[in-house]
Design a protein around this motif. Structure first.
Motif, PDB file in Angstrom:
ATOM      1  N   ARG A   1      -0.951  -1.934  -4.580  1.00 46.98           N
ATOM      2  CA  ARG A   1      -0.429  -2.401  -5.804  1.00 46.98           C
ATOM      3  C   ARG A   1      -0.253  -4.124  -5.589  1.00 46.98           C
ATOM      4  O   ARG A   1       0.461  -4.424  -4.597  1.00 46.98           O
ATOM      5  CB  ARG A   1       1.094  -1.976  -6.240  1.00 46.98           C
ATOM      6  CG  ARG A   1       0.897  -0.475  -6.963  1.00 46.98           C
ATOM      7  CD  ARG A   1       2.054   0.006  -7.086  1.00 46.98           C
ATOM      8  NE  ARG A   1       1.774   1.387  -7.592  1.00 46.98           N
ATOM      9  CZ  ARG A   1       1.656   2.645  -7.019  1.00 46.98           C
ATOM     10  NH1 ARG A   1       1.461   2.748  -5.944  1.00 46.98           N
ATOM     11  NH2 ARG A   1       1.454   3.694  -7.737  1.00 46.98           N
TER      12      ARG A   1
ATOM     13  N   SER B   1      -3.212   4.103  -2.667  1.00 45.26           N
ATOM     14  CA  SER B   1      -3.385   3.235  -3.857  1.00 45.26           C
ATOM     15  C   SER B   1      -2.708   1.675  -3.262  1.00 45.26           C
ATOM     16  O   SER B   1      -2.134   1.594  -2.178  1.00 45.26           O
ATOM     17  CB  SER B   1      -2.781   3.280  -4.976  1.00 45.26           C
ATOM     18  OG  SER B   1      -1.186   3.473  -4.739  1.00 45.26           O
TER      19      SER B   1
ATOM     20  N   GLU C   1      -7.252   1.216  -6.876  1.00 44.38           N
ATOM     21  CA  GLU C   1      -7.302   2.753  -6.520  1.00 44.38           C
ATOM     22  C   GLU C   1      -8.649   3.396  -6.659  1.00 44.38           C
ATOM     23  O   GLU C   1      -9.183   3.166  -7.814  1.00 44.38           O
ATOM     24  CB  GLU C   1      -6.348   3.550  -7.473  1.00 44.38           C
ATOM     25  CG  GLU C   1      -5.768   4.661  -6.988  1.00 44.38           C
ATOM     26  CD  GLU C   1      -4.554   5.278  -7.672  1.00 44.38           C
ATOM     27  OE1 GLU C   1      -3.707   6.016  -7.099  1.00 44.38           O
ATOM     28  OE2 GLU C   1      -4.565   4.882  -8.779  1.00 44.38           O
TER      29      GLU C   1
ATOM     30  N   LYS D   1      -0.322   7.633  -1.174  1.00 44.90           N
ATOM     31  CA  LYS D   1      -1.334   8.005  -1.933  1.00 44.90           C
ATOM     32  C   LYS D   1      -2.663   7.023  -1.885  1.00 44.90           C
ATOM     33  O   LYS D   1      -3.507   7.722  -2.883  1.00 44.90           O
ATOM     34  CB  LYS D   1      -0.869   8.126  -3.416  1.00 44.90           C
ATOM     35  CG  LYS D   1       0.291   9.383  -3.450  1.00 44.90           C
ATOM     36  CD  LYS D   1       0.682   9.739  -4.704  1.00 44.90           C
ATOM     37  CE  LYS D   1       1.582  10.548  -4.907  1.00 44.90           C
ATOM     38  NZ  LYS D   1       1.142  12.233  -4.577  1.00 44.90           N
TER      39      LYS D   1
ATOM     40  N   SER E   1       0.825  -1.207   0.027  1.00 48.83           N
ATOM     41  CA  SER E   1      -0.039   0.030   0.134  1.00 48.83           C
ATOM     42  C   SER E   1       0.857   1.290  -0.063  1.00 48.83           C
ATOM     43  O   SER E   1       2.027   1.290   0.420  1.00 48.83           O
ATOM     44  CB  SER E   1      -0.845   0.085   1.362  1.00 48.83           C
ATOM     45  OG  SER E   1      -0.243   0.012   2.241  1.00 48.83           O
TER      46      SER E   1
END
Lengths: 198, 439
Positions: free
Chosen positions: B240, B238, B258, B236, B233
């Motif tokens: 991944r 998001s 996101e 910002k 994490s």
């Protein structure tokens, strides 16, 4: 949830909404200045004997960038009082942030000389710590988009502004401030003067 | 929800005693806590007793040891805190238990063993292990194992140092049981549990120029079943998902989760409050749970565009963000946890409150971990935060919340409805009263 409770909740929301939309340009600017001052204090205070939290640092840094963009975009409502520290001409916002980030890198990452921007050639090195107008434009378009500036202040805590002693001195706008939308105002010393003046 | 309070531990109010992590082992029999003083305390669940049914499920101190010591980096003139950032148990392979503990820089592998017998009757050594005077040895004897009081021994097996330049925020043991990863603010490394002098960098988001840095890694975890998958994490907001089969360096994610920003809620604090403070895969491996400052979200691994569920943890703080920024609370890293069946999620809040959300019924509850409001084995009363208007009895107003009492670390027993809540220097263990459903 109880029905009556919901009504109370919405009443409160309406109240808050009223407060939010009560902002004049002077209030907005004062709020931004207060926030900018808090952020700068945080950046300066975070340098201690231990390596600072990078997450906190980056989040404050990004907030400062947003504030910087917003302050440049917002119309100037009033003349600030005399700067408290007129001698510190080169103490600009981005230079401060840049130097702290550089310090972070040298203090935490000195094992990785190939990645350090000390001497290696390449286009990256041409990026100066002081943002240019294009950078500011990119930043503001990224954060502001097409929406109005007021969208930024939906969750304003009014207590922060109430603490401000003087919101709008009666003098006319000073030439320290740029015209709305002008990019000449990336002269960061001016922002610092605004902060120190408030 | 009917939860009774089991016990509270560690009541000495010292900074070093502040609990910094809580973790159940894979069976739930053991519970480990780490604190700011670098200590690890392991609790063991008492075996069921027919004579005293109340004692069933209570956790008692099993072992305490000093995992990390304060250090000083002389080259960089920086102190390295001894605070335990994370503890992860390894799957049990034999009679011994093993765990990984980490501070900002160094990960250590500890082995916990029990000893209830000791050898006696050595020919050349006395009881204390000193060599005997050989002239006194006149006959040979066979040493025997004699029973003794149970002793728990903790020994350091591996020290994984020098792998991180920035502060380690997560460690996660892989389902292959041979490797684990450690994540700091900018990089993720992959280690073999048996090799301490070498690790592989699998994610590196450090920009060439640190002035361009706008995002950091905040948490990371391996998938519970697929040893090639892990998630990390960011600050910002998001997530991944990376597949280690794709490349040795997973800088290119396989999936990016996101949520588009809600323009109506945009403010200067949007990014700070969307920063993900914790990410946890569900036990099934199908979902991910993330915590940001105001909400907890459930993501489906098959849907990247937005979370499938969003729960408000303390939305009443939305109008207080400026003050919370000023006093630094906005940077608090709250963790989150799944229950054993992935049907209920839990996370902490301020004022010693913690929140639970039932995913099926969509009911939620606020509970309080405090010695003042709950006696041992008493049923916890739901609490309510009043946001203006009429206040019911026992409601607490937003303005009277104590922001110094925060529940950042929580853990849920892997199979049963037993939860561990770290409230500053106290550890609370709550148990479902009749071992029934949580809702």
């Amino acid at each position: 949830m109880v029905g009556g409770l919901k009504r109370k909740h919405s009443d409160l929301e309406e109240e808050e909404e009223d407060e939010k939309w009560d902002w004049g340009p002077a209030g907005l600017r004062s709020y931004q200045q207060a926030l900018l001052q808090i952020s700068l204090d945080k950046v300066q205070r975070s340098l201690g004997p231990r390596a600072p939290s990078l997450r906190r640092h980056v989040l404050i840094h990004n907030t400062l960038q947003q504030l910087q963009a917003a302050l440049c975009l917002a119309p100037a409502p009033a003349l600030p009082p005399e700067p408290l520290f007129p001698g510190e001409e080169d103490f600009s916002l981005s230079a401060t942030i840049g130097s702290i980030l550089r310090e972070l890198e040298t203090s935490m990452d000195d094992t990785e000389s190939p990645q350090n921007p000390i001497a290696p050639p390449g286009p990256q090195n041409e990026v100066l710590p002081q943002p240019d107008p294009v950078f500011l434009e990119a930043l503001s378009s990224r954060y502001l988009g097409d929406s109005g500036l007021d969208d930024f202040f939906l969750d304003i805590d009014t207590s922060a502004v109430e603490k401000e002693p003087a919101l709008a001195p009666p003098e006319p706008p000073h030439n320290l401030f740029c015209a709305p939308g002008s990019w000449e105002c990336n002269e960061l010393d001016h922002i610092m003067e605004i902060i120190l003046g408030s | 929800m009917a939860i009774s309070r089991g016990l509270a531990r560690r009541t000495v109010p010292e900074a070093a005693d502040i609990i910094s992590t809580v973790e159940f082992n894979h069976t739930g029999e053991l519970l480990a806590t780490g604190d700011k003083g670098g200590r690890v305390v392991i609790f063991q669940r008492e075996p069921e007793s027919k004579n005293a049914p109340h004692s069933q499920g209570e956790y008692d101190v099993y072992s305490t040891f000093q995992s990390h010591e304060p250090e000083f980096d002389y080259l960089k003139s920086l102190e390295i805190e001894e605070k335990i950032n994370k503890i992860k148990w390894l799957p049990q392979q034999n009679a011994a238990h093993s765990l990984l503990s980490t501070n900002d820089k160094t990960i250590k592998l500890w082995k916990i063993t029990e000893r209830d017998k000791r050898p006696e009757g050595y020919n050349l050594k006395d009881e204390e292990g000193k060599l005997k005077d050989l002239s006194t040895v006149t006959s040979l004897q066979v040493p025997v194992l004699k029973p003794m009081d149970l002793m728990v021994e903790v020994s350091p097996r591996r020290v994984f140092a020098n792998g991180h330049t920035y502060h380690i925020n997560s460690i996660s043991v892989n389902s292959d049981c041979e490797t684990y990863m450690s994540a700091d603010d900018l990089r993720i490394n992959l280690w073999h549990l048996a090799i301490t002098d070498r690790s592989f960098n699998i994610v590196d988001i450090k920009p060439a120029n640190m002035e361009d840095l706008t995002e950091v890694i905040t948490a990371s975890e391996f998938h519970p079943h697929h040893c090639n998958l892990f998630v990390y994490s960011s600050s910002k907001g998001s997530l991944r998902l990376c597949d280690m089969r794709a490349a040795a360096l997973c800088d290119k994610h396989s999936k990016l989760f996101e949520e588009p920003e809600d323009p109506s809620n945009r403010s200067f604090f949007s990014e700070i409050i969307s920063s993900v403070s914790d990410v946890k895969f569900s036990h099934s491996g199908r979902y991910m749970l993330t915590r940001d400052y105001l909400t907890v979200k459930v993501w489906d691994l098959n849907m990247e565009a937005r979370p499938i569920e969003t729960y408000q943890v303390h939305d009443y703080l939305r109008s207080k963000l400026c003050s919370l920024y000023e006093n630094d609370c906005i940077f608090d890293k709250f963790e989150c946890a799944w229950n054993g069946s992935d049907s209920v999620i839990m996370t902490g809040a301020y004022n010693n409150f913690f929140r639970m959300f039932d995913r099926n019924t969509k009911r939620d509850v606020t509970l309080e971990a405090s010695r003042e409001s709950s006696k041992p084995r008493a049923v916890l009363k739901p609490r309510r935060v009043c946001v203006g208007g009429k206040r019911r009895r026992d409601d607490i107003s937003v303005d009277s919340l104590d922001f110094t009492k925060k529940i950042l670390h929580t853990a849920w027993h892997p199979a049963e409805n037993i939860i561990a809540i770290a409230a500053t220097n106290n550890l609370y263990i709550f148990q479902d009263k009749v071992n029934s459903e949580m809702h």
